[in-house]
Design a protein around this motif. Structure first.
Motif, mmCIF file in Angstrom:
data_model
loop_
_atom_site.group_PDB
_atom_site.id
_atom_site.type_symbol
_atom_site.label_atom_id
_atom_site.label_comp_id
_atom_site.label_asym_id
_atom_site.label_seq_id
_atom_site.Cartn_x
_atom_site.Cartn_y
_atom_site.Cartn_z
ATOM 1 N N SER A 177 -7.842 -16.993 -5.313
ATOM 2 C CA SER A 177 -9.105 -17.209 -6.036
ATOM 3 C C SER A 177 -10.082 -16.053 -5.848
ATOM 4 C CB SER A 177 -9.742 -18.530 -5.617
ATOM 5 O OG SER A 177 -9.948 -18.563 -4.216
ATOM 6 N N ALA A 178 -10.116 -15.465 -4.635
ATOM 7 C CA ALA A 178 -11.041 -14.347 -4.378
ATOM 8 C C ALA A 178 -10.695 -13.142 -5.252
ATOM 9 C CB ALA A 178 -10.989 -13.945 -2.907
ATOM 10 N N VAL A 179 -9.388 -12.888 -5.444
ATOM 11 C CA VAL A 179 -8.944 -11.759 -6.264
ATOM 12 C C VAL A 179 -9.258 -12.024 -7.732
ATOM 13 C CG1 VAL A 179 -6.960 -10.392 -7.011
ATOM 14 C CG2 VAL A 179 -7.139 -11.139 -4.631
ATOM 15 N N ALA A 180 -8.938 -13.233 -8.210
ATOM 16 C CA ALA A 180 -9.189 -13.586 -9.615
ATOM 17 C C ALA A 180 -10.675 -13.455 -9.946
ATOM 18 C CB ALA A 180 -8.707 -15.004 -9.885
ATOM 19 N N GLU A 181 -11.517 -13.914 -9.041
ATOM 20 C CA GLU A 181 -12.964 -13.839 -9.265
ATOM 21 C C GLU A 181 -13.433 -12.386 -9.311
ATOM 22 O OE1 GLU A 181 -17.051 -15.365 -7.061
ATOM 23 O OE2 GLU A 181 -15.159 -16.382 -6.612
ATOM 24 N N ALA A 182 -12.913 -11.556 -8.401
ATOM 25 C CA ALA A 182 -13.303 -10.141 -8.370
ATOM 26 C C ALA A 182 -12.849 -9.427 -9.638
ATOM 27 C CB ALA A 182 -12.694 -9.460 -7.143
ATOM 28 N N LEU A 183 -11.646 -9.715 -10.106
ATOM 29 C CA LEU A 183 -11.114 -9.046 -11.292
ATOM 30 C C LEU A 183 -11.855 -9.456 -12.561
ATOM 31 C CD1 LEU A 183 -7.262 -9.130 -10.606
ATOM 32 C CD2 LEU A 183 -8.768 -7.152 -10.506
ATOM 33 N N ARG A 184 -12.250 -10.715 -12.658
ATOM 34 C CA ARG A 184 -12.962 -11.180 -13.860
ATOM 35 C C ARG A 184 -14.257 -10.406 -14.063
ATOM 36 N NH1 ARG A 184 -11.585 -16.504 -11.908
ATOM 37 N NH2 ARG A 184 -9.687 -17.204 -12.961
ATOM 38 N N GLY A 185 -14.934 -10.094 -12.968
ATOM 39 C CA GLY A 185 -16.208 -9.374 -13.091
ATOM 40 C C GLY A 185 -16.072 -7.867 -13.032
ATOM 41 N N MET A 186 -14.844 -7.362 -12.988
ATOM 42 C CA MET A 186 -14.600 -5.923 -12.823
ATOM 43 C C MET A 186 -14.472 -5.217 -14.164
ATOM 44 S SD MET A 186 -11.318 -4.154 -10.898
ATOM 45 C CE MET A 186 -11.652 -4.819 -9.273
ATOM 46 N N GLY A 187 -15.026 -4.005 -14.253
ATOM 47 C CA GLY A 187 -14.801 -3.168 -15.426
ATOM 48 C C GLY A 187 -13.486 -2.423 -15.279
ATOM 49 N N PHE A 188 -12.981 -1.874 -16.375
ATOM 50 C CA PHE A 188 -11.694 -1.181 -16.310
ATOM 51 C C PHE A 188 -11.755 0.079 -15.452
ATOM 52 C CE2 PHE A 188 -11.024 -3.413 -20.496
ATOM 53 C CZ PHE A 188 -10.089 -4.306 -20.003
ATOM 54 N N ALA A 189 -12.945 0.638 -15.275
ATOM 55 C CA ALA A 189 -13.072 1.856 -14.466
ATOM 56 C C ALA A 189 -13.679 1.565 -13.091
ATOM 57 C CB ALA A 189 -13.931 2.883 -15.204
ATOM 58 N N GLY A 190 -13.736 0.284 -12.715
ATOM 59 C CA GLY A 190 -14.359 -0.079 -11.444
ATOM 60 C C GLY A 190 -13.507 0.284 -10.238
ATOM 61 N N ASP A 191 -14.140 0.270 -9.066
ATOM 62 C CA ASP A 191 -13.399 0.503 -7.826
ATOM 63 C C ASP A 191 -12.396 -0.628 -7.626
ATOM 64 O OD1 ASP A 191 -14.856 2.769 -7.257
ATOM 65 O OD2 ASP A 191 -16.330 1.713 -6.025
ATOM 66 N N PRO A 192 -11.227 -0.330 -7.047
ATOM 67 C CA PRO A 192 -10.250 -1.401 -6.813
ATOM 68 C C PRO A 192 -10.779 -2.423 -5.813
ATOM 69 C CG PRO A 192 -9.534 0.637 -5.755
ATOM 70 C CD PRO A 192 -10.722 0.979 -6.573
ATOM 71 N N TYR A 193 -10.244 -3.638 -5.919
ATOM 72 C CA TYR A 193 -10.589 -4.704 -4.994
ATOM 73 C C TYR A 193 -9.454 -4.797 -3.970
ATOM 74 C CZ TYR A 193 -11.743 -9.330 -3.175
ATOM 75 O OH TYR A 193 -12.075 -10.379 -2.341
ATOM 76 N N LEU A 194 -9.784 -4.701 -2.698
ATOM 77 C CA LEU A 194 -8.774 -4.708 -1.643
ATOM 78 C C LEU A 194 -8.683 -6.099 -1.022
ATOM 79 C CD1 LEU A 194 -9.644 -1.317 0.124
ATOM 80 C CD2 LEU A 194 -8.155 -1.737 -1.843
ATOM 81 N N TYR A 195 -7.437 -6.579 -0.918
ATOM 82 C CA TYR A 195 -7.249 -7.936 -0.384
ATOM 83 C C TYR A 195 -5.866 -8.046 0.239
ATOM 84 C CZ TYR A 195 -7.111 -13.088 -0.319
ATOM 85 O OH TYR A 195 -7.039 -14.397 0.062
ATOM 86 N N GLU A 196 -5.835 -8.381 1.531
ATOM 87 C CA GLU A 196 -4.598 -8.646 2.274
ATOM 88 C C GLU A 196 -3.503 -7.595 2.029
ATOM 89 O OE1 GLU A 196 -3.312 -12.682 1.811
ATOM 90 O OE2 GLU A 196 -4.940 -13.427 3.059
ATOM 91 N N GLY A 197 -3.882 -6.325 2.196
ATOM 92 C CA GLY A 197 -2.891 -5.254 2.150
ATOM 93 C C GLY A 197 -2.598 -4.679 0.778
ATOM 94 N N TYR A 198 -3.278 -5.188 -0.271
ATOM 95 C CA TYR A 198 -3.064 -4.673 -1.628
ATOM 96 C C TYR A 198 -4.385 -4.234 -2.254
ATOM 97 C CZ TYR A 198 1.688 -6.622 -1.719
ATOM 98 O OH TYR A 198 2.999 -6.887 -1.461
ATOM 99 N N SER A 199 -4.298 -3.269 -3.200
ATOM 100 C CA SER A 199 -5.458 -2.913 -4.013
ATOM 101 C C SER A 199 -5.212 -3.431 -5.427
ATOM 102 C CB SER A 199 -5.684 -1.396 -4.024
ATOM 103 O OG SER A 199 -4.696 -0.727 -4.778
ATOM 104 N N TYR A 200 -6.220 -4.063 -6.005
ATOM 105 C CA TYR A 200 -6.124 -4.670 -7.334
ATOM 106 C C TYR A 200 -7.086 -3.983 -8.294
ATOM 107 C CZ TYR A 200 -3.763 -8.626 -5.047
ATOM 108 O OH TYR A 200 -2.885 -9.409 -4.335
ATOM 109 N N ARG A 201 -6.633 -3.785 -9.537
ATOM 110 C CA ARG A 201 -7.485 -3.256 -10.600
ATOM 111 C C ARG A 201 -7.297 -4.102 -11.857
ATOM 112 N NH1 ARG A 201 -9.838 1.696 -10.376
ATOM 113 N NH2 ARG A 201 -9.249 3.131 -8.711
ATOM 114 N N LYS A 202 -8.346 -4.160 -12.673
ATOM 115 C CA LYS A 202 -8.240 -4.820 -13.969
ATOM 116 C C LYS A 202 -7.752 -3.790 -14.976
ATOM 117 C CE LYS A 202 -11.187 -7.705 -16.896
ATOM 118 N NZ LYS A 202 -12.569 -8.228 -17.008
ATOM 119 N N MET A 203 -6.852 -4.194 -15.856
ATOM 120 C CA MET A 203 -6.387 -3.283 -16.897
ATOM 121 C C MET A 203 -6.117 -4.081 -18.162
ATOM 122 S SD MET A 203 -2.563 -2.434 -15.429
ATOM 123 C CE MET A 203 -2.252 -1.209 -16.672
#
Length: 217
Positions: free
Chosen positions: A113-139
C-alpha cells in the motif's frame, strides 16, 4: 549424519540475519536473537557481519541471488510474476541498457500500500520511491522496479543514525549534511555515480539510496 561445518552454519546464519534485518525495518537485529551464536561469532571474525551498536548485528555483505540463472527461466533474471522483465532500447550504439521489472496498472493490487500510494502521486520524472530493497518509478502503463543500488533509503538511514548518534544535536547536524549532499548531487549520477556524504556513508544519486561503508573489525 555428519555435523554441519562452521562454514555451512555461517552461510545459514548470514541468510537468517539478512532476512531478519530486512523484516525488522531497522536494518539490523539483536545479536542475542541469532539462533546459532557460534556461527555469528565466526561471521564477525570474517567481517561478513558487524556490530553497528552494542547488542545489535548487521550483515556487511549483499544477499546471494534467490535463484540461479538456470532455475529462473528468464535468462538469468528471477521471475517475480506478475512483474515482467523489460530491457529498454539502446539510445546509442554500444549502449547496454539495464533491464527493469514492469508491473501493468491492472496488476497494481499486488503492490504494498505504501508503494501504491507513493506511485499514484508521483510524476513521470519524479525521484524514485525506495522500499524494502527496491526503487520504484511511475511510467506509462504501469510501474518500473529495480534493485536498490545501496542498502538504505534516506529515511532508513536517518532512523538508523538516530539510534547510533551520541546526541540529538549530532544527529541533526548529520541529517543536514546528508540533505545538502542529496540536493547538490540530485540528477548528477552519470558524472558522480557514488558520493561520499561523510565518513562511513556513501550516496548513490541514480536512485537516491545510501550504503554504510564496511567498518574495520
Amino acid at each position: 549424519m555428519a555435523e554441519k561445518s562452521i562454514q555451512e552454519r555461517g552461510k545459514e546464519t548470514l541468510k537468517w540475519i539478512q532476512k531478519e534485518q530486512k523484516a525488522s525495518g531497522l536494518g539490523m537485529v539483536e545479536s542475542a536473537k541469532v539462533p546459532d551464536q557460534g556461527a555469528m561469532r565466526f561471521l564477525l571474525r570474517l567481517g561478513d557481519v558487524f556490530e553497528p551498536q552494542q547488542g545489535m548485528i548487521k550483515s556487511s555483505v549483499e544477499p546471494e541471488p534467490e535463484e540461479s540463472a538456470s532455475e529462473s527461466g528468464t535468462g538469468g533474471l528471477v521471475d517475480h510474476a506478475p512483474w515482467v522483465w523489460k530491457t529498454p532500447k539502446p539510445k546509442r550504439k554500444g549502449d547496454v541498457p539495464e533491464p527493469y521489472e514492469f508491473l501493468a496498472y491492472p496488476e497494481w493490487s499486488v503492490l504494498p500500500s505504501a508503494v501504491a500510494e507513493a506511485l499514484r502521486g508521483m510524476g513521470f520524472a519524479g525521484d524514485p520511491y525506495l522500499y524494502e530493497g527496491y526503487s520504484y518509478r511511475k511510467m506509462a502503463g504501469g510501474a518500473l522496479r529495480r534493485k536498490m543500488i545501496g542498502t538504505h533509503s534516506k529515511e532508513e538511514l536517518l532512523a538508523e543514525l538516530k539510534l547510533t548518534c551520541a546526541s540529538e544535536e549530532e544527529w541533526v547536524a548529520l541529517k543536514r549534511e546528508i540533505e545538502e549532499k542529496v540536493a547538490e548531487y540530485r540528477g548528477r549520477y552519470k558524472e558522480c555515480p557514488e558520493v561520499l556524504v561523510c565518513e562511513g556513508i556513501v550516496f548513490y544519486p541514480k536512485d537516491g539510496s545510501f550504503r554504510f561503508t564496511q567498518k574495520d573489525a
